[in-house]
Design a protein around this motif. Structure first.
Motif, PDB file in Angstrom:
ATOM      1  N   LYS A  85      40.159  26.972  36.018  1.00 49.91           N
ATOM      2  CA  LYS A  85      39.328  25.927  36.607  1.00 49.91           C
ATOM      3  C   LYS A  85      38.126  26.498  37.361  1.00 49.91           C
ATOM      4  N   SER A  86      38.130  27.813  37.547  1.00 52.77           N
ATOM      5  CA  SER A  86      37.004  28.486  38.179  1.00 52.77           C
ATOM      6  C   SER A  86      36.690  29.744  37.386  1.00 52.77           C
ATOM      7  N   ARG A  87      35.414  29.944  37.054  1.00 55.14           N
ATOM      8  CA  ARG A  87      35.015  31.137  36.297  1.00 55.14           C
ATOM      9  C   ARG A  87      34.656  32.239  37.281  1.00 55.14           C
ATOM     10  N   PRO A  88      35.429  33.302  37.351  1.00 57.37           N
ATOM     11  CA  PRO A  88      35.157  34.362  38.324  1.00 57.37           C
ATOM     12  C   PRO A  88      33.973  35.219  37.911  1.00 57.37           C
ATOM     13  N   SER A  89      33.281  35.772  38.892  1.00 53.48           N
ATOM     14  CA  SER A  89      32.227  36.733  38.613  1.00 53.48           C
ATOM     15  C   SER A  89      32.853  38.051  38.197  1.00 53.48           C
ATOM     16  N   ALA A  90      32.036  38.935  37.653  1.00 51.31           N
ATOM     17  CA  ALA A  90      32.545  40.253  37.267  1.00 51.31           C
ATOM     18  C   ALA A  90      33.065  41.001  38.486  1.00 51.31           C
ATOM     19  N   ASP A  91      32.347  40.889  39.610  1.00 47.77           N
ATOM     20  CA  ASP A  91      32.779  41.576  40.827  1.00 47.77           C
ATOM     21  C   ASP A  91      34.114  41.026  41.323  1.00 47.77           C
ATOM     22  N   MET A  92      34.321  39.722  41.198  1.00 50.71           N
ATOM     23  CA  MET A  92      35.589  39.140  41.629  1.00 50.71           C
ATOM     24  C   MET A  92      36.732  39.628  40.743  1.00 50.71           C
ATOM     25  N   ILE A  93      36.487  39.698  39.438  1.00 47.15           N
ATOM     26  CA  ILE A  93      37.512  40.192  38.514  1.00 47.15           C
ATOM     27  C   ILE A  93      37.920  41.616  38.904  1.00 47.15           C
ATOM     28  N   LEU A  94      36.920  42.445  39.178  1.00 48.21           N
ATOM     29  CA  LEU A  94      37.216  43.833  39.506  1.00 48.21           C
ATOM     30  C   LEU A  94      37.887  43.947  40.872  1.00 48.21           C
ATOM     31  N   ARG A  95      37.541  43.048  41.792  1.00 52.87           N
ATOM     32  CA  ARG A  95      38.190  43.074  43.102  1.00 52.87           C
ATOM     33  C   ARG A  95      39.677  42.752  42.969  1.00 52.87           C
ATOM     34  N   LEU A  96      39.978  41.727  42.187  1.00 54.88           N
ATOM     35  CA  LEU A  96      41.382  41.365  41.969  1.00 54.88           C
ATOM     36  C   LEU A  96      42.106  42.466  41.198  1.00 54.88           C
ATOM     37  N   ALA A  97      41.432  43.026  40.188  1.00 54.73           N
ATOM     38  CA  ALA A  97      42.048  44.081  39.381  1.00 54.73           C
ATOM     39  C   ALA A  97      42.354  45.313  40.223  1.00 54.73           C
ATOM     40  N   GLU A  98      41.477  45.609  41.167  1.00 58.09           N
ATOM     41  CA  GLU A  98      41.701  46.755  42.052  1.00 58.09           C
ATOM     42  C   GLU A  98      42.986  46.568  42.856  1.00 58.09           C
ATOM     43  N   GLN A  99      43.172  45.370  43.404  1.00 59.64           N
ATOM     44  CA  GLN A  99      44.367  45.097  44.204  1.00 59.64           C
ATOM     45  C   GLN A  99      45.631  45.078  43.348  1.00 59.64           C
ATOM     46  N   LEU A 100      45.475  44.773  42.070  1.00 61.18           N
ATOM     47  CA  LEU A 100      46.618  44.738  41.155  1.00 61.18           C
ATOM     48  C   LEU A 100      46.866  46.089  40.485  1.00 61.18           C
ATOM     49  N   HIS A 101      46.041  47.090  40.833  1.00 59.51           N
ATOM     50  CA  HIS A 101      46.176  48.434  40.263  1.00 59.51           C
ATOM     51  C   HIS A 101      46.133  48.388  38.736  1.00 59.51           C
ATOM     52  N   VAL A 102      45.197  47.610  38.218  1.00 60.03           N
ATOM     53  CA  VAL A 102      45.025  47.503  36.768  1.00 60.03           C
ATOM     54  C   VAL A 102      44.302  48.759  36.273  1.00 60.03           C
ATOM     55  N   PRO A 103      44.794  49.435  35.240  1.00 55.12           N
ATOM     56  CA  PRO A 103      44.098  50.605  34.694  1.00 55.12           C
ATOM     57  C   PRO A 103      42.693  50.243  34.230  1.00 55.12           C
ATOM     58  N   LEU A 104      41.808  51.235  34.222  1.00 53.01           N
ATOM     59  CA  LEU A 104      40.406  50.972  33.870  1.00 53.01           C
ATOM     60  C   LEU A 104      40.270  50.379  32.472  1.00 53.01           C
ATOM     61  N   ARG A 105      41.063  50.847  31.535  1.00 49.14           N
ATOM     62  CA  ARG A 105      40.992  50.318  30.167  1.00 49.14           C
ATOM     63  C   ARG A 105      41.237  48.809  30.178  1.00 49.14           C
ATOM     64  N   ASP A 106      42.206  48.380  30.966  1.00 48.38           N
ATOM     65  CA  ASP A 106      42.546  46.963  31.012  1.00 48.38           C
ATOM     66  C   ASP A 106      41.573  46.170  31.879  1.00 48.38           C
ATOM     67  N   ARG A 107      40.891  46.832  32.799  1.00 46.99           N
ATOM     68  CA  ARG A 107      39.833  46.141  33.547  1.00 46.99           C
ATOM     69  C   ARG A 107      38.690  45.759  32.604  1.00 46.99           C
ATOM     70  N   ASN A 108      38.392  46.653  31.670  1.00 48.36           N
ATOM     71  CA  ASN A 108      37.390  46.310  30.661  1.00 48.36           C
ATOM     72  C   ASN A 108      37.816  45.090  29.855  1.00 48.36           C
ATOM     73  N   ARG A 109      39.103  45.016  29.529  1.00 49.77           N
ATOM     74  CA  ARG A 109      39.608  43.868  28.763  1.00 49.77           C
ATOM     75  C   ARG A 109      39.488  42.583  29.572  1.00 49.77           C
ATOM     76  N   LEU A 110      39.729  42.662  30.857  1.00 48.51           N
ATOM     77  CA  LEU A 110      39.556  41.486  31.719  1.00 48.51           C
ATOM     78  C   LEU A 110      38.111  41.024  31.705  1.00 48.51           C
ATOM     79  N   LEU A 111      37.192  41.979  31.813  1.00 49.09           N
ATOM     80  CA  LEU A 111      35.767  41.638  31.815  1.00 49.09           C
ATOM     81  C   LEU A 111      35.351  41.006  30.487  1.00 49.09           C
TER      82      LEU A 111
END
Length: 252
Positions: free
Chosen positions: A40-66
């Motif tokens: 219901k809300s489209r996150p910015s790229a910075d928000m995605i990376l902020r959440l991914a950082e707290q979730l300890h998402v690997p860099l490869r999967d952060r790219n997939r989120l983006l």
């Protein structure tokens, strides 16, 4: 294809934390996290990376989120031999050389060996050349009867250590190829001993040249890498666990 919100929810659930806990860690509202996860809300790229950082998402999967959110990937993936990674590559080589005369090697996220120091080479000479065709997999090399397995006196312990380490790795970041390797070589079998809860003090005992070498290892990784390759490589350094084992490596 899953949306970025669905992917983030998967990572949050995999980490076992609530929307509120994630929101507090990322300094956003729990309502915003909920809106992102439900689409219901489209996150910015910075928000995605902020959440991914707290979730300890690997860099490869952060790219997939983006990508799932319609943004360009943020993290490059270059071979370790790439000019852009020359400083990191030289640092790894220095670590490997500094560890001699004891063995040390570098492996990637699927446990394929990337680099070794000279102390590893005599051990490679003892295995079937078929196992040394690239990519050389450390798990297969250690457990295959054509590899180190006949030399390992405590093979069940070593297999259990591999099982625990790769099991934790898969729980943190699933990978189909690594899962296949786990199922082929490490899936528990009837009669397996109890699960080893720690592999810190479990030595690997090798029978070499009529003597037993007792080795333990440590893992070194890059801190705060900004390249996928560096995020996924690790240096495993082996140390003698007793004076007799040390003497084997330091003999003239």
């Amino acid at each position: 294809m899953l949306t970025v919100g669905e992917l983030l929810r998967q990572w949050r659930q995999r980490r076992g934390i609530s929307q509120l806990d994630l929101a507090i860690a990322a300094d956003v509202s729990a309502r915003h996290v909920s809106l992102v996860e439900t689409g219901k809300s489209r996150p910015s790229a910075d928000m995605i990376l902020r959440l991914a950082e707290q979730l300890h998402v690997p860099l490869r999967d952060r790219n997939r989120l983006l990508l799932a959110a319609g943004f360009a990937p943020r993290y490059p993936e270059r071979p370790l031999g790439d000019t852009a990674l020359s400083a990191a590559r030289d640092a790894v080589r220095r670590v490997l050389r500094a560890h001699e005369p004891y063995p040390a090697l570098v492996f990637d996220r699927r446990w394929n060996i990337v680099m070794t120091n000279r102390a590893v080479r005599p051990f490679f000479a003892r295995v079937d050349p078929e196992l040394l065709r690239p990519p050389v997999n450390l798990v297969r090399l250690g457990l295959d009867p054509r590899g180190f397995a006949p030399m390992v006196a405590n093979l069940a312990d070593v297999r259990a250590v591999f099982r625990n380490r790769i099991g934790r790795q898969l729980a943190a970041a699933p990978d189909p190829e690594l899962t296949a390797l786990y199922e082929e070589l490490l899936a528990p079998e009837p009669g397996d001993g109890p699960r080893i809860e720690t592999d810190v003090v479990i030595p690997m005992i090798l029978r070499v040249d009529g003597r037993e070498l007792r080795l333990f290892s440590t893992i070194t990784t890059f801190g705060t890498p900004m390249d996928i390759t560096l995020d996924e490589v690790a240096i495993e350094s082996y140390y003698p666990a007793d004076e007799e084992s040390a003497a084997y490596f330091t003999k003239p």
